[in-house]
Design an enzyme around this catalytic site. Sequence first.
Site, PDB file in Angstrom:
ATOM      1  CB  SER A  52     -13.019  33.102 -11.969  1.00  0.00           C
ATOM      2  OG  SER A  52     -14.358  33.486 -11.735  1.00  0.00           O
TER       3      SER A  52
HETATM    4  N1  SAH Z   1     -17.457  30.483 -12.147  1.00  0.00           N
HETATM    5  C1  SAH Z   1     -17.938  31.019 -13.393  1.00  0.00           C
HETATM    6  C2  SAH Z   1     -17.959  32.513 -13.296  1.00  0.00           C
HETATM    7  C3  SAH Z   1     -18.801  33.162 -14.307  1.00  0.00           C
HETATM    8  S1  SAH Z   1     -18.953  34.891 -14.096  1.00  0.00           S
HETATM    9  C4  SAH Z   1     -17.042  30.535 -14.500  1.00  0.00           C
HETATM   10  O1  SAH Z   1     -15.932  30.133 -14.175  1.00  0.00           O
HETATM   11  O2  SAH Z   1     -17.426  30.558 -15.659  1.00  0.00           O
HETATM   12  C5  SAH Z   1     -20.362  35.032 -13.025  1.00  0.00           C
HETATM   13  C6  SAH Z   1     -21.631  34.427 -13.518  1.00  0.00           C
HETATM   14  O3  SAH Z   1     -22.665  34.830 -12.610  1.00  0.00           O
HETATM   15  C7  SAH Z   1     -22.087  34.908 -14.895  1.00  0.00           C
HETATM   16  O4  SAH Z   1     -22.290  33.795 -15.715  1.00  0.00           O
HETATM   17  C8  SAH Z   1     -23.390  35.656 -14.628  1.00  0.00           C
HETATM   18  O5  SAH Z   1     -24.347  35.505 -15.645  1.00  0.00           O
HETATM   19  C9  SAH Z   1     -23.859  34.991 -13.344  1.00  0.00           C
HETATM   20  N2  SAH Z   1     -24.792  35.809 -12.558  1.00  0.00           N
HETATM   21  C10 SAH Z   1     -24.811  37.147 -12.391  1.00  0.00           C
HETATM   22  N3  SAH Z   1     -25.814  37.523 -11.582  1.00  0.00           N
HETATM   23  C11 SAH Z   1     -26.453  36.375 -11.221  1.00  0.00           C
HETATM   24  C12 SAH Z   1     -27.591  36.093 -10.393  1.00  0.00           C
HETATM   25  N4  SAH Z   1     -28.266  37.061  -9.763  1.00  0.00           N
HETATM   26  N5  SAH Z   1     -27.955  34.806 -10.250  1.00  0.00           N
HETATM   27  C13 SAH Z   1     -27.290  33.805 -10.861  1.00  0.00           C
HETATM   28  N6  SAH Z   1     -26.221  34.008 -11.668  1.00  0.00           N
HETATM   29  C14 SAH Z   1     -25.797  35.279 -11.834  1.00  0.00           C
END
Ligand code: SAH
Length: 199
Positions: A52
């Site tokens: 993010s």
């Molecule tokens: N805060 C993280 C954001 C990553 S983007 C960072 O700074 O890297 C959001 C993440 O949510 C992705 O890695 C994606 O794989 C995960 N995600 C999506 N759906 C999900 C679910 N149902 N359960 C757990 N993780 C999920």
Amino acid sequence: MVAEQIRARGVADPRVLDAMSRVPRHLFIPEKDRGEAYEDRPVAIGFGQTISQPYIVGFMTESLQIEPSHRVLEIGTGCGYQTAVLAELSRDVYSIERIDALATVARRTLEALGYTNVHMRTGDGHAGWPEEAPYDRILGAAAAASLPPALVEQLVEGGILVIPVGTSDQQLQVLRKRGDTTQLLSSLPVRFVPMIREE
Ligand code: SAH
């Protein structure tokens, strides 16, 4: 990054600003893209996912009003950067990621940086992590089509949840649990990757 993108846009909590100054964001980004680590936007971390934008991490973290005694649940570990910021501020962080390979890299990075208060598991975050509930705070890092009931259930009374909700039109909602319902504290238009529902 902290001064120009986060403090300048109104994130004022010194604990949040200090925590974000301490966490080396570049170490969470794939080596070939590290030059972009402190830019004012999301950066690709593989598997179609992104870390993010720094301001959004600052805004979400400040919204949670985390105390050092708090236990925090995070949905969507991704590269683990937000996890590290939460770990700086709280007692324990429980973080769920659905993509095993991302979770593995995040775990390695967080261990290398010495975080011992982060607990991770792979799975669908819609269900939360009931075995460790309740949580004082919950952060969703992927957009849920609607507010997942399990997350509200696993929050303490008076606890705060920040999560993007919606599909094409998403709102980053900051909610406080009040009995069986939630009170909307604030809402901000955003665009996050979707929270994927496992069959
Ligand atoms: N805060 C993280 C954001 C990553 S983007 C960072 O700074 O890297 C959001 C993440 O949510 C992705 O890695 C994606 O794989 C995960 N995600 C999506 N759906 C999900 C679910 N149902 N359960 C757990 N993780 C999920």
